[in-house]
Design a protein around this motif. Structure first.
Motif, mmCIF file in Angstrom:
data_model
loop_
_atom_site.group_PDB
_atom_site.id
_atom_site.type_symbol
_atom_site.label_atom_id
_atom_site.label_comp_id
_atom_site.label_asym_id
_atom_site.label_seq_id
_atom_site.Cartn_x
_atom_site.Cartn_y
_atom_site.Cartn_z
ATOM 1 N N ASN A 15 54.491 54.225 26.067
ATOM 2 C CA ASN A 15 54.012 52.835 25.986
ATOM 3 C C ASN A 15 55.085 51.854 26.464
ATOM 4 O O ASN A 15 54.774 50.873 27.130
ATOM 5 C CB ASN A 15 53.596 52.472 24.553
ATOM 6 C CG ASN A 15 52.121 52.721 24.310
ATOM 7 O OD1 ASN A 15 51.542 53.621 24.922
ATOM 8 N ND2 ASN A 15 51.509 51.964 23.428
ATOM 9 N N GLY A 35 58.615 57.854 20.028
ATOM 10 C CA GLY A 35 57.161 57.630 20.061
ATOM 11 C C GLY A 35 56.770 56.803 18.842
ATOM 12 O O GLY A 35 57.337 56.981 17.771
ATOM 13 N N ARG A 36 55.855 55.881 19.022
ATOM 14 C CA ARG A 36 55.468 55.073 17.858
ATOM 15 C C ARG A 36 53.955 55.031 17.684
ATOM 16 O O ARG A 36 53.198 55.199 18.636
ATOM 17 C CB ARG A 36 56.062 53.673 17.916
ATOM 18 C CG ARG A 36 55.667 52.871 19.104
ATOM 19 C CD ARG A 36 56.174 51.431 18.993
ATOM 20 N NE ARG A 36 55.692 50.720 20.166
ATOM 21 C CZ ARG A 36 56.284 50.738 21.334
ATOM 22 N NH1 ARG A 36 57.409 51.389 21.490
ATOM 23 N NH2 ARG A 36 55.753 50.099 22.364
ATOM 24 N N PHE A 51 51.318 63.157 25.434
ATOM 25 C CA PHE A 51 51.651 61.754 25.225
ATOM 26 C C PHE A 51 51.321 61.013 26.515
ATOM 27 O O PHE A 51 51.909 61.327 27.553
ATOM 28 C CB PHE A 51 53.149 61.598 24.900
ATOM 29 C CG PHE A 51 53.611 62.630 23.897
ATOM 30 C CD1 PHE A 51 53.149 62.589 22.595
ATOM 31 C CD2 PHE A 51 54.440 63.677 24.283
ATOM 32 C CE1 PHE A 51 53.523 63.567 21.683
ATOM 33 C CE2 PHE A 51 54.825 64.654 23.381
ATOM 34 C CZ PHE A 51 54.352 64.597 22.074
ATOM 35 N N ASP A 92 41.405 56.979 15.068
ATOM 36 C CA ASP A 92 42.070 58.271 14.920
ATOM 37 C C ASP A 92 41.058 59.364 15.239
ATOM 38 O O ASP A 92 39.867 59.208 14.954
ATOM 39 C CB ASP A 92 42.546 58.494 13.482
ATOM 40 C CG ASP A 92 43.707 57.591 13.108
ATOM 41 O OD1 ASP A 92 44.329 57.017 14.028
ATOM 42 O OD2 ASP A 92 43.988 57.472 11.907
ATOM 43 N N ILE A 117 48.089 57.158 23.949
ATOM 44 C CA ILE A 117 47.336 58.221 23.258
ATOM 45 C C ILE A 117 48.258 59.411 23.011
ATOM 46 O O ILE A 117 48.939 59.888 23.926
ATOM 47 C CB ILE A 117 46.135 58.669 24.132
ATOM 48 C CG1 ILE A 117 45.225 57.466 24.447
ATOM 49 C CG2 ILE A 117 45.331 59.780 23.427
ATOM 50 C CD1 ILE A 117 44.176 57.750 25.511
ATOM 51 N N GLY A 118 48.279 59.867 21.787
ATOM 52 C CA GLY A 118 49.042 61.077 21.453
ATOM 53 C C GLY A 118 48.071 62.118 20.927
ATOM 54 O O GLY A 118 47.263 61.826 20.037
HETATM 55 C C1 BTN Z 1 48.693 56.134 15.625
HETATM 56 O O1 BTN Z 1 47.782 56.876 15.260
HETATM 57 O O2 BTN Z 1 49.432 55.577 14.805
HETATM 58 C C2 BTN Z 1 48.864 55.885 17.084
HETATM 59 C C3 BTN Z 1 49.717 56.934 17.743
HETATM 60 C C4 BTN Z 1 49.909 56.702 19.227
HETATM 61 C C5 BTN Z 1 50.909 57.656 19.830
HETATM 62 C C6 BTN Z 1 50.949 57.550 21.323
HETATM 63 S S1 BTN Z 1 51.850 58.865 22.071
HETATM 64 C C7 BTN Z 1 51.796 58.053 23.613
HETATM 65 C C8 BTN Z 1 52.031 56.587 23.332
HETATM 66 N N1 BTN Z 1 53.439 56.292 23.274
HETATM 67 C C9 BTN Z 1 53.826 55.911 22.053
HETATM 68 O O3 BTN Z 1 54.993 55.611 21.714
HETATM 69 N N2 BTN Z 1 52.777 55.890 21.225
HETATM 70 C C10 BTN Z 1 51.558 56.285 21.900
#
Ligand code: BTN
Length: 235
Positions: A15, A35-36, A51, A92, A117-118
């Motif tokens: 992201n 990743g967040r 990712f 989710d 999206i993860g």
């Molecule tokens: C969540 O359910 O809290 C959302 C998760 C999202 C994770 C994806 S992985 C690719 C992209 N890059 C990130 O840092 N976050 C999203």
């Protein structure tokens, strides 16, 4: 949309990287070091999972409904691949009663929206999770899935623009987990309980409380009474 794909080995967050790219870009990475997830939570991102981040033009996206279009796109992709997935409000993706994918939308100062999206393809991180996790344990390649998801996102964002939210709302309801059931919604200062009645045309969930009052919820985390025996889902 003719997506342009860029694949990286290690990034902090797809992201973050995506903020530097124009609409029509798709960024994937094998590993994310930062990743967040939603509400600033961590998204543990080990090799083997997927990712990806897509860049869209903000003014074309009907942003309030885009999270639902993204969730339906991912759910539909996985259902077509033979996975019986459900959507947990707002976006989710559940598989085998655990969260197998999460979606994070972020707007940038450059007038773009990033859909991150993860998807847990091979492993389900358990550290610091709010809801139990699961993995698809799939043989599908990250590339195949990425392309299929992007095709669905093209389709559903066009539909959203052309016809508004209604068809996507109905699709979302088809995949929704726990409609008509007792849920707990965790808000910053309280947890409220009620029956999860529906997703409204405004994108809120309606919750019928014991005293008959209906509350409309647009932010928060939901937990299902039926999952209560699982430790992770009662915190
Ligand atoms: C969540 O359910 O809290 C959302 C998760 C999202 C994770 C994806 S992985 C690719 C992209 N890059 C990130 O840092 N976050 C999203």
């Amino acid at each position: 949309m003719n997506w342009k794909y860029y694949d990286f080995d290690i990034v902090d967050s797809t992201n973050n990287l995506a903020t530097n790219y124009p609409p029509g870009t798709v960024i994937t990475a094998k590993i994310q070091t930062a990743g967040r997830g939603r509400y600033g939570r961590q998204w543990i991102s080990r090799e083997g999972n997927l990712f990806l981040s897509l860049v869209l033009k903000d003014e074309e996206t009907q942003t309030p409904f885009l999270p639902f279009a993204a969730a339906v796109s991912v759910a539909e992709t996985l259902v077509n691949c033979g996975y019986n997935v459900k959507i947990k409000w707002p976006n989710d993706i559940l598989f085998n009663q655990g969260k197998a994918a999460g979606i994070l939308l972020e707007r940038t100062e450059k007038g773009t929206v990033i859909i991150g999206i993860g998807i847990n393809l091979s492993s389900a991180p358990q550290e610091n999770v709010l809801y139990q996790t699961s993995a698809l344990e799939t043989t599908l390649t990250p590339k195949e899935l990425t392309v299929a998801i992007c095709d669905y996102i093209t389709y559903y964002t066009k539909l959203l623009k052309a016809e508004g939210f209604e068809k996507i709302r109905l699709k979302w309801l088809e995949y929704a987990y726990g409609i008509g059931e007792k849920i707990h919604v965790r808000l910053p200062n309280e947890t409220i309980t009620g029956i999860f009645e529906e997703l409204t045309p405004q994108g809120a969930i309606s919750l019928k409380q014991g005293n008959g009052t209906v509350r409309f919820i647009t932010v928060g985390d939901i937990f299902f009474e039926k999952d209560k025996n699982d430790d992770k889902n009662t915190r």
